[in-house]
Scaffold this motif. Structure first.
Motif, short mmCIF file in Angstrom:
data_model
loop_
_atom_site.label_atom_id
_atom_site.label_comp_id
_atom_site.label_asym_id
_atom_site.label_seq_id
_atom_site.Cartn_x
_atom_site.Cartn_y
_atom_site.Cartn_z
N LYS B 110 0.81 -1.24 0.00
CA LYS B 110 0.00 0.00 0.00
C LYS B 110 0.84 1.29 0.00
O LYS B 110 0.31 2.35 0.27
N ILE B 111 2.14 1.20 -0.24
CA ILE B 111 2.96 2.41 -0.32
C ILE B 111 3.43 2.58 -1.77
O ILE B 111 4.00 1.65 -2.34
N PRO B 112 3.14 3.78 -2.39
CA PRO B 112 3.60 3.96 -3.78
C PRO B 112 5.13 4.16 -3.84
O PRO B 112 5.67 4.96 -3.07
N TYR B 113 5.78 3.42 -4.71
CA TYR B 113 7.23 3.51 -4.85
C TYR B 113 7.59 3.93 -6.28
O TYR B 113 6.88 3.59 -7.23
N TYR B 114 8.70 4.65 -6.40
CA TYR B 114 9.28 5.02 -7.71
C TYR B 114 10.64 4.35 -7.80
O TYR B 114 11.37 4.29 -6.80
N TYR B 115 10.97 3.87 -8.97
CA TYR B 115 12.25 3.17 -9.14
C TYR B 115 13.10 3.84 -10.23
O TYR B 115 12.56 4.32 -11.24
N LYS B 116 14.38 3.87 -9.99
CA LYS B 116 15.37 4.30 -10.99
C LYS B 116 16.38 3.16 -11.10
O LYS B 116 16.63 2.47 -10.10
N ILE B 117 16.99 3.03 -12.26
CA ILE B 117 18.05 2.05 -12.42
C ILE B 117 19.35 2.79 -12.72
O ILE B 117 19.37 3.66 -13.61
N ARG B 118 20.36 2.46 -11.97
CA ARG B 118 21.66 3.11 -12.17
C ARG B 118 22.60 2.11 -12.85
O ARG B 118 22.81 0.99 -12.35
N ALA B 119 23.15 2.56 -13.99
CA ALA B 119 24.15 1.73 -14.68
C ALA B 119 25.53 2.16 -14.20
O ALA B 119 25.85 3.36 -14.26
N LEU B 120 26.32 1.22 -13.70
CA LEU B 120 27.64 1.55 -13.18
C LEU B 120 28.74 1.00 -14.07
O LEU B 120 28.68 -0.16 -14.51
N SER B 121 29.72 1.87 -14.33
CA SER B 121 30.96 1.38 -14.95
C SER B 121 31.98 1.33 -13.82
O SER B 121 31.63 1.54 -12.66
N VAL B 134 4.30 2.57 -8.26
CA VAL B 134 3.75 1.22 -8.18
C VAL B 134 3.50 0.86 -6.71
O VAL B 134 4.25 1.28 -5.83
N VAL B 135 2.44 0.09 -6.50
CA VAL B 135 2.05 -0.31 -5.14
C VAL B 135 1.97 -1.84 -5.10
O VAL B 135 1.42 -2.45 -6.02
N SER B 136 2.53 -2.45 -4.05
CA SER B 136 2.44 -3.92 -3.95
C SER B 136 1.21 -4.31 -3.13
O SER B 136 0.78 -3.57 -2.25
N SER B 137 0.67 -5.49 -3.46
CA SER B 137 -0.47 -6.01 -2.70
C SER B 137 -0.52 -7.54 -2.87
O SER B 137 -0.04 -8.06 -3.87
#
Lengths: 203, 395
Positions: B110-121, B134-137
């Motif tokens: 029930k908590i909205p989350y935002y995701y980023k993806i970090r590409a590392l060299s 997005v919210v999980s349930s």
């Protein structure tokens, strides 16, 4: 002390004797007391008391009272007039167990078994795999025939069931040997304790 | 006239050194390292992990164009999470290069989350733009286990059908089980010899189906003991099993018309410790020299110790367990053994109870379907027509 008790238990191999009786009584008494304490702290305190009276800031979880009440009902056996109450928690445990295991058994004993036994009966260019697969499929099929209770085991059907029990016995033989070897390692462990740790004869 | 000619030589020299230093410290590294910054991942999509118990979000992304191609310098992807699109993003996990999915099992429902993806060299990184919230349930139904539901439903319906049939008085055939046929012989022998009958209901609690089956068999044995006026003893290693055994034996004595012969002292607790219990029971066998011993239920390493001790005192022994590792010992050391499912079938066989008989028949139906599936599946697999085993795969 360890050597005295080990030898006392091993003396049972010769015959029942006072030394063994002493070790047995000590073992039973200490283990019964130990398990009482273990169950008290790991079940009553950790599961019931700590959830009803948690540390500051934690919510009380009254659902654990259900288990507590069922436990109390078991103790009502001590009062003959209302002792029949103890059948309820017993019925709860037996019924709950049956329900909980139904899915597990259907998946592991049923579906997984079938999935692992559906094998090609010939593998081109690999005689070992072909023979192995045929043995697995035929052995499982005959084993299932043996455990089929709705038909009398006679005639051809009886012979197939007998083949099934042969497969079982071969499996048991292999398992027997394997487990005996495991027990031998336990014996070696005790001998190592007696002759190494205790007597110092093994360096 | 060139600009530098207007300035004193020392001034030019000092500023040249400064210029070179500035170049080395700032511009040169920037030129070199900017070549190592990977392109950011693209198309970040996050969604509630399907068919689960909640608290899980699956994140997918498009690979950086420098992962496997381009500069080919991506070494790792980091999954970053925040509760607002512009908020502070924290690392929740990482995923090797070449991957495009990560399951975040640290989410709260029930908590909205935002995701980023970090590409590392090795020396630099770049972040993708954040994905949508997005919210999980939790979900009620796990689609991947639909096949298991069908199997359980077929089995359950079969059992209910046969129970109904048995309840209506339809006679249900169950083949003879040799070990159970021998119960009368064993109890009769104990009666003739004037010695005790010992019943060991395994070393597991009532949450094992084998113990439940053993207690049912105990009911039958106790009834025979009561009818023959023999003596029964049931040492236990669990309090709950002891209570169940007392109830069962008491009822059996009542059914046999001998309630006066029953005593709670016949069924007693020893200890919960596996080998403490084994030592005590072995001692009892040797001292009491019983004529018949029943070893029924859930056993482990103590099986051979008990069976061998019973054998050494000359008792007729009837064992039964569904533990594959212990069955060989019982087969070797006992006179009769209920193998695996025979232990469960024995309860139905003995009691003739419509519910138990119906469930036994239902299980037989299940076994019949299994046999058909194995034979048919193996033939189709051999011919390469259909891979039926896939249908029995579950998660």
């Amino acid at each position: 002390m360890g050597a005295f008790l080990t030898l006392g238990i091993i003396s049972f191999l010769y015959k029942d004797n006072p030394w063994y009786k002493f070790c047995e009584a000590l073992f039973v008494g200490i283990s019964a007391g130990y398990w009482f304490c273990t169950v008290f702290w790991s079940q009553f305190v950790a599961k019931l008391w700590d959830n009803i009276y948690p540390t500051a800031g934690q919510p009380r979880q009254y659902v654990y009272l259900v288990g507590g009440i069922l436990g109390l009902m078991m103790l009502l056996r001590l009062v003959p007039k209302i002792g029949w109450f103890s059948r309820w928690p017993l019925a709860f445990v037996v019924g709950g167990t049956a329900g909980a295991y139904l899915i597990g058994y259907a998946l592991s004993n049923g579906m997984k078994q079938v999935k692992s036994t559906i094998l090609p009966l010939w593998v081109s260019g690999n005689l070992n795999a072909t023979v192995g697969n045929i043995i697995l499929v035929v052995g499982t099929f005959c084993g299932l025939i043996y455990f089929f209770f709705s038909k009398e085991q006679k005639g051809t059907y009886g012979k197939v069931a007998k083949l099934g029990i042969f497969f079982l016995m071969i499996t048991f033989g292999a398992s027997f040997g394997y487990t005996v070897m495991a027990r031998m390692s336990l014996l070696i462990g005790r001998m190592d304790f007696l002759f190494g740790t205790w007597l110092g004869l093994i360096k | 006239m060139p600009f530098c000619q207007k300035l004193p030589g020392r001034y030019i020299q000092t500023n040249f050194v400064w210029f070179i230093s500035f170049f080395i410290l700032s511009i040169f590294p920037a030129l070199v390292f900017s070549r190592d910054t990977p392109q950011p991942p693209t198309q970040v999509q996050a969604f509630d992990t399907p068919s689960d118990a909640g608290k899980s979000i699956t994140v997918q992304w498009g690979k950086s164009s420098d992962d496997g191609e381009g500069l080919n310098n991506v070494v790792l992807y980091e999954v970053l999470r925040s509760t607002s699109p512009e908020g502070e993003y924290t690392k929740v996990g990482d995923s090797p290069r070449g991957t495009t999915e990560y399951v975040d099992n640290s989410a709260k429902d029930k908590i909205p989350y935002y995701y980023k993806i970090r590409a590392l060299s090795k020396t630099s990184f770049s972040d993708s733009p954040p994905g949508a919230a997005v919210v999980s349930s939790p979900q009620w139904f796990k689609k991947e286990r639909l096949n298991a539901l069908i199997v359980v439903l077929v089995l359950s319906l079969g059992i209910i059908y046969f129970i109904q049939k048995a309840s209506k008085g339809k006679e249900m055939f169950v083949r003879k089980i040799a070990a159970i046929e021998a119960v009368d012989e064993a109890v009769g022998r104990a009666t003739e010899m004037g010695k005790k009958v010992y019943f060991i209901p395994g070393i597991y609690d009532m949450d094992s189906m084998q113990t439940v089956a053993a207690v049912t068999i105990l009911g039958h044995v106790a009834k025979r003991v009561a009818e023959y006026e023999a003596k029964l003893e049931v040492p236990n290693c669990y309090a709950l099993v002891m209570v169940a055994c007392r109830e069962t034996v008491k009822q059996a004595y009542l059914n046999a018309g001998r309630p006066d012969s029953y005593s709670d002292d016949m069924i007693y607790y020893i200890t919960q410790d596996q080998f403490g219990y084994t030592a005590a029971v072995s001692g009892l066998f040797v001292r009491e020299k019983p004529a018949a011993i029943f070893l029924q239920g859930h056993f482990f390493a103590e099986s051979l110790v008990l069976a061998e001790t019973g054998n050494s005192v000359g008792a007729i022994q009837i064992a039964g367990t569904a533990q594959p590792t212990q069955l060989p010992f019982f087969v070797a050391a006992c006179d009769y053994t209920l193998i695996g499912e025979e232990l469960f079938a024995a309860s139905a066989y003995l009691s003739k109870n419509p519910k138990l008989l119906g469930s036994l028949k239902g299980q037989d139906l299940g076994k019949l379907l299994m046999m058909i599936a194995i034979i048919l599946g193996s033939i189709l697999e051999s011919l390469g027509i259909l891979h039926l085993a896939k249908w029995f795969t579950y998660q």
